[in-house]
Design an enzyme around this catalytic site. Structure first.
Site, PDB file in Angstrom:
ATOM      1  N   ARG A   4       1.868   7.921   9.721  1.00 20.79           N
ATOM      2  CA  ARG A   4       1.481   9.598   9.764  1.00 20.79           C
ATOM      3  C   ARG A   4       0.569  10.232  10.623  1.00 20.79           C
ATOM      4  NH1 ARG A   4       4.023  11.495   4.516  1.00 20.79           N
ATOM      5  NH2 ARG A   4       5.104   9.548   3.883  1.00 20.79           N
ATOM      6  N   GLU A  32      -2.442   5.124   3.444  1.00 18.44           N
ATOM      7  CA  GLU A  32      -2.443   3.762   2.684  1.00 18.44           C
ATOM      8  C   GLU A  32      -3.732   3.041   2.378  1.00 18.44           C
ATOM      9  OE1 GLU A  32      -0.626   4.915   5.403  1.00 18.44           O
ATOM     10  OE2 GLU A  32       1.436   4.784   4.846  1.00 18.44           O
ATOM     11  N   ASP A  52       0.993  -1.114  -0.033  1.00 15.86           N
ATOM     12  CA  ASP A  52      -0.001   0.023   0.034  1.00 15.86           C
ATOM     13  C   ASP A  52       0.773   1.512   0.055  1.00 15.86           C
ATOM     14  OD1 ASP A  52       1.044   0.092   2.397  1.00 15.86           O
ATOM     15  OD2 ASP A  52      -0.684  -0.761   3.282  1.00 15.86           O
ATOM     16  N   GLU A  75      -0.576  -8.711  -1.752  1.00 10.05           N
ATOM     17  CA  GLU A  75      -1.137  -8.165  -0.510  1.00 10.05           C
ATOM     18  C   GLU A  75      -2.495  -7.418  -0.667  1.00 10.05           C
ATOM     19  OE1 GLU A  75       1.215  -6.910   3.395  1.00 10.05           O
ATOM     20  OE2 GLU A  75       0.262  -5.136   2.560  1.00 10.05           O
ATOM     21  N   HIS A 120       5.545   4.382  13.412  1.00  9.93           N
ATOM     22  CA  HIS A 120       6.119   5.278  12.172  1.00  9.93           C
ATOM     23  C   HIS A 120       4.764   5.766  11.359  1.00  9.93           C
ATOM     24  CE1 HIS A 120       4.665   2.461   8.846  1.00  9.93           C
ATOM     25  NE2 HIS A 120       4.924   1.632   9.536  1.00  9.93           N
ATOM     26  N   HIS A 155      12.043   4.202  13.838  1.00  5.08           N
ATOM     27  CA  HIS A 155      11.997   4.474  12.537  1.00  5.08           C
ATOM     28  C   HIS A 155      12.663   5.890  12.139  1.00  5.08           C
ATOM     29  CE1 HIS A 155      10.121   5.280   8.460  1.00  5.08           C
ATOM     30  NE2 HIS A 155       9.643   4.052   8.444  1.00  5.08           N
TER      31      HIS A 155
END
Ligand code: UD1
Ligand code: UDP
Length: 385
Positions: free
Chosen positions: A210, A136, A100, A122, A208, A241
């Site tokens: 957003r 995503e 994604d 996926e 990580h 990250h």
């Protein structure tokens, strides 16, 4: 190069894409009729390179896209500009991408614009909220609209795709290739590049997303600090990250705490060892939601919604959000209540049996040798078309 070979491109850009594409690359290499191109966008420079070296993969094309703190728009436009010239007119019979990421969506679109068949690995995961995970969920939905072949981790994802109008004969339930990589690397104990304190229970943390930048991350860090004050027999081990929105705050707020180990991102082999040594996992990662149950590790998911609800339904993980009190209370359950812990520590792998890549390549072989007609994998929904 032999002109008669069938040309396939595998496109990857970030850490998880390397981990999840590597088994497919290894499997495709068994077939001499293919000429394989590994196209790396390097949406993640350091993380991608580290993973490529773990899997002994070398890019055939490296677009070197990453910029510090890249905006989604800048990343997207750069990807369009750089991917198209290396795909267009190159006579690929199939382009494969996974998951994604922006790399995946842009690759799918470039294939669509140039009439190149695109396989999505996926496929069909859905949270049904375009803001969680952001961006995503949108990337996945749009990619599904374009893909020619859809490789779904479980029957649940097949159902999502069918509800969106994707034809069943183009959907193949194969499991997720992350479990192939996980089992492959689990056969050996890989040394950790740091010392874990003895006689402490290890809570492994990664983060990580957003949608957590800013206050949610601060609330999560407050919970981690409070847990170290409440329990003197734990160590929080946290490979941070490199995204500056995460990294800066993590080092500002957590360094100096003797019960919190802040680490650089770990190579996958060491990370697998760390997962196995952990008592439980706190994360917002997608991949870890697939790996943790396969290793019988309870997982607290730092999100309000997940596109992998099976682990929650099966009681292997809990959605704890990002609020301090919720994280503390759920972690406390696991640290103090053996019954609750054991109930979540069952070894079940809802997202794969370690043979996803073989199944994917079986379908690809058939597709490419039968005038681009998909083969049916023998599973229960096949009868419907
Ligand atoms: C991306 C994917 C996400 C995936 C995640 C895996 C998108 C929109 N998101 O998110 O689906 O879960 O990767 O980790 O594609 N950075 C470095 N070095 C690196 C990697 C990243 O410094 O090796 C920093 C850079 O400043 C970069 C920032 O992290 O600008 C963000 O990277 P980006 O790829 O835009 O998004 P992620 O949040 O990593
Ligand atoms: N991972 C790793 N080293 C680390 C952190 C994560 O190898 O320091 C692996 C992890 O096992 C999983 C993948 O990276 O397979 C997940 O990456 P990430 O959380 O960045 O992306 P997501 O899965 O959320 O897309």
């Amino acid at each position: 190069m032999d002109k008669k070979k069938i040309k396939i491109a595998c496109v990857i850009g970030t850490r998880p894409e390397v981990i999840k594409m590597a088994p497919i690359i290894y499997e495709l290499r068994k077939y001499p009729q293919y000429e394989l191109t590994l196209l790396c966008t390097a949406q993640h420079r350091g993380l991608m390179d580290e993973m490529l070296s773990i899997f002994s993969l070398v890019p055939d094309i490296d677009l070197n896209i990453m910029k510090e703190n890249q905006s989604l728009s800048a990343l997207t436009s750069e990807l369009f500009l750089k991917i198209e010239p290396v795909i267009k007119d190159k006579h690929y019979s199939l382009v494969i991408a996974q998951g994604d990421t922006t790399t995946t969506l842009v690759t799918a679109e470039v294939c669509f614009f140039n009439n190149i068949p695109f396989a999505h690995v996926e496929a069909g995961l859905r949270s049904y909220d375009f803001h969680r995970p952001f961006p995503e969920e949108l990337n996945r939905v749009f990619t599904s609209k374009i893909a020619t072949l859809h490789f779904a981790p479980s029957e649940e994802e097949r159902t999502h795709l069918i509800l969106e109008g994707i034809r069943n004969k183009r959907i193949f339930v194969t499991g997720n290739t992350v479990i192939d990589s996980l089992y492959f690397l689990s056969t050996h104990e890989h040394p950790l590049p740091f010392l874990l304190p003895e006689n402490k229970r290890v809570i492994l943390v990664t983060m990580h997303r957003r949608e957590s930048f800013g206050k949610p991350i601060k609330d999560i860090f407050t919970a981690l600090i409070r847990l170290t004050e409440l329990f003197d027999d734990i160590v929080i081990t946290y490979p941070v990250h490199p995204n500056p929105h995460v990294n800066k705050l993590a080092y500002e707020l957590l360094s100096g705490n003797p019960s919190i180990q802040l680490l650089d991102p770990l190579p996958y082999d060491a990370f697998v060892t760390l997962m196995k040594k952990s008592y439980f996992i706190i994360t917002d990662s997608g991949g870890l939601q697939e790996e943790a149950p396969a290793l019988s590790k309870p997982i607290l998911v730092l999100r309000e919604k997940t596109e992998r609800p099976l682990i929650i339904k099966l009681g292997l993980g809990r959605l704890v959000g990002t609020q301090t009190e919720s994280i503390i209370s759920n972690a406390t359950d696991l640290l103090t209540d053996e019954t609750q812990y054991q109930a979540m520590a069952k070894q079940i792998s809802p997202y794969g049996d370690g043979h996803a890549a073989e199944k994917i390549v079986h379908v690809i072989n058939h597709y490419l040798s039968h005038d681009n007609q998909p083969v049916t994998l023998r599973n229960k929904s096949d009868k419907k078309t």
